[in-house]
Design an enzyme around this catalytic site. Structure first.
Site, PDB file in Angstrom:
ATOM      1  N   TYR A  71       3.917   1.588  -1.073  1.00 13.59           N
ATOM      2  CA  TYR A  71       4.595   1.782  -2.353  1.00 13.59           C
ATOM      3  C   TYR A  71       3.638   2.354  -3.395  1.00 13.59           C
ATOM      4  CZ  TYR A  71       7.480   1.203  -6.427  1.00 13.59           C
ATOM      5  OH  TYR A  71       8.204   1.469  -7.567  1.00 13.59           O
ATOM      6  N   GLN A  72       2.424   1.831  -3.433  1.00 14.59           N
ATOM      7  CA  GLN A  72       1.449   2.364  -4.378  1.00 14.59           C
ATOM      8  C   GLN A  72       1.169   3.835  -4.094  1.00 14.59           C
ATOM      9  OE1 GLN A  72       0.038   1.378  -7.106  1.00 14.59           O
ATOM     10  NE2 GLN A  72      -1.436   3.054  -7.293  1.00 14.59           N
ATOM     11  N   GLU A  73       1.133   4.200  -2.826  1.00 17.01           N
ATOM     12  CA  GLU A  73       0.816   5.578  -2.457  1.00 17.01           C
ATOM     13  C   GLU A  73       1.971   6.538  -2.718  1.00 17.01           C
ATOM     14  OE1 GLU A  73      -2.537   6.681  -0.593  1.00 17.01           O
ATOM     15  OE2 GLU A  73      -2.495   5.374  -2.345  1.00 17.01           O
ATOM     16  N   SER A  74       3.200   6.135  -2.406  1.00 15.59           N
ATOM     17  CA  SER A  74       4.301   7.107  -2.425  1.00 15.59           C
ATOM     18  C   SER A  74       5.608   6.600  -3.011  1.00 15.59           C
ATOM     19  CB  SER A  74       4.588   7.563  -0.981  1.00 15.59           C
ATOM     20  OG  SER A  74       5.126   6.476  -0.228  1.00 15.59           O
ATOM     21  N   VAL A  78       0.843  -1.203   0.000  1.00 14.69           N
ATOM     22  CA  VAL A  78       0.000   0.000   0.000  1.00 14.69           C
ATOM     23  C   VAL A  78       0.875   1.248   0.000  1.00 14.69           C
ATOM     24  CG1 VAL A  78      -1.693   1.330   1.321  1.00 14.69           C
ATOM     25  CG2 VAL A  78      -1.933  -1.164   1.123  1.00 14.69           C
TER      26      VAL A  78
END
Length: 460
Positions: free
Chosen positions: A299-302, A297
């Site tokens: 990694y997907q976000e930032s 999560v």
């Protein structure tokens, strides 16, 4: 003398590995359905805790429920021996990612999924334009697979093709050895290649193999009642959508990331993740959510950038809004530890807000979509799903509904107004892919590990 001869024959058959056991009793009188299988990344596998899973594993458990008996899984070294177990009467059914092969003395079930075959090589070696390009090349395949049969046919036309069938090596092992430069080429099916290429981006399809086949279950020829019951179960699973939902759960997300996405992610696993791994471990200890899912999560976000900031004002590793950060007690959104722990608590809160009947892993995927949208919009999507006769606790159904939230005719029915539900689907599917890769590369968190003393400051 006769007894001695009988004993010698039995001893000979045992030495040859061909001793014929008495055929199994019918599954109803035996009280269980005995399934011959093998370890396989797609069909049947064990996780780090020893829990079984896989596309065919889950489907077979449902078959057992439909037949009214438990399922016993007997594991064999390879698919050939699993098929032999059925032929020799030691199993009622073989299920091991088996390509339908009509030449064997078996009854094949209706198709579970379609499959095609490819030859994989290293990306830096270039494509093979025609069969003549295989002359003098060494191609490995899983013994007994339809990919191996394709090679046998090609060798009739290209005699210098060197075919190899390493003993006990499945597709996952062969493709890993290919990526490591230990093999020249590997013939496999496209789905196994897709799974492997996510952790080995140096792989490439160098040639397509002709034709398609189906993955099916193998049963003995002399049991038409079992065959009819299995085919009826598969037909019901197809018409009810169970097959499609299971396929989506296990490999519907596999091809979403492109090669650049995967390569960048693998680099950052080595370069960035080590700085934050302990924080994710701590977050799992606090919330019970697998640290690799939380890392996916994040990694997907930032992209694991603690300074990330969006035009809408969300900030930090977990991209929290200021309101959410305040509710969670996160004083500094740009502090990676605070952000990770806060984001983990928020995801856990969203999971808890979903109905108890919501199953895993769908529950986590729905919470992830709500992390992106907010629970208000996500609840609105569930309401729309119910109005359309869809299952509002199934990710398979909800991901077809969420994009509707941006349409005016649906947004008018929502208290929270329009939303970019399609973006929530993309986010969740990407998280699924990143999590799957991390599950393959990173060890699970153990509570016996000694966590270092962690300050609120950013690690140097």
């Amino acid at each position: 003398m006769r007894l001695l001869l009988t004993a010698l024959v039995a001893l000979f058959l045992t030495a040859c590995g061909q001793q014929q056991a008495l055929p199994l009793a019918d599954y109803r009188s035996l009280g269980e359905l005995r399934v011959a299988t093998r370890y396989d990344a797609i069909s049947y596998h064990l996780d780090a805790q020893g829990e079984a899973g896989g596309f065919e594993y889950e489907l077979l458990l449902a078959l057992g429920e439909a037949l009214g008996v438990p399922v016993r899984f007997d594991r064999y070294p390879d698919a050939t021996r699993a098929l032999d177990a059925v032929i020799l009467g030691r199993a009622h059914l073989a299920a091991a990612g088996l390509g339908r092969n009509e030449r064997l003395p078996l009854h094949w079930s209706a198709a579970l999924r379609e499959v095609d075959y490819v030859i994989a090589g290293r990306a830096d070696a270039g494509a093979i334009d025609d069969e003549a390009g295989l002359a003098g090349r060494s191609v490995s395949a899983r013994r007994g697979s339809l990919a191996a049969e394709h090679l046998t046919q090609i060798r009739k036309r290209v005699p210098s093709l060197d075919m190899r069938f390493p003993v006990g090596s499945g597709e996952e092992t062969l493709l890993a050895e290919l990526a490591a430069g230990e093999l020249d080429l590997v013939a496999t099916d496209r789905l196994h290649y897709a799974f492997a290429s996510r952790v080995h981006p140096q792989l490439a399809i160098v040639r397509e193999l002709p034709g398609r086949s189906s993955i099916s279950w193998a049963m003995p020829l002399g049991n038409p009642e079992l065959a009819a019951a299995v085919d009826a179960f598969i037909e019901e699973a197809r018409s009810s959508g169970r097959l499609a939902r299971l396929a989506d759960r296990h490999f519907g997300h596999v091809r979403r990331l492109d090669d650049t996405d995967i390569t960048t992610f693998l680099v950052r696993i080595h370069e960035r993740l080590p700085r934050y791994r302990a924080f994710f471990h701590e977050a799992e200890a606090q919330t019970g959510i697998d640290w690799r899912y939380l890392a996916a999560v994040a990694y997907q976000e930032s992209h694991w950038n603690p300074d990330a900031t969006s035009p809408t004002g969300v900030r930090g590793m977990m991209m929290l809004t200021s309101d959410t950060a305040d509710r969670l007690g996160v004083a500094n959104r740009l502090d990676p530890r605070q952000s990770i722990l806060g984001g983990a608590r928020y995801l856990a809160m969203l999971r808890e807000q979903l109905p108890e009947q919501a199953p895993e892993p769908d529950r986590s995927w729905m919470a992830t979509a709500a992390y992106n949208l907010g629970m208000g919009h996500f609840s609105g999507a569930r309401s729309i799903a119910r109005s359309q006769g869809k299952d509002d606790l199934s990710w398979w159904d909800l991901k077809s509904v969420l994009p509707l939230l941006s349409r005016p005719e649906y947004a008018a029915r929502l208290k929270s107004g329009a939303a970019r539900g399609g973006e929530a689907v993309v986010m969740t599917e990407n998280v699924r892919s990143y999590h799957d890769i991390l599950m393959r590369l990173e060890a699970p968190y153990s509570s016996t590990l000694n966590l270092p003393a962690l300050s609120l400051g950013r690690p140097r």
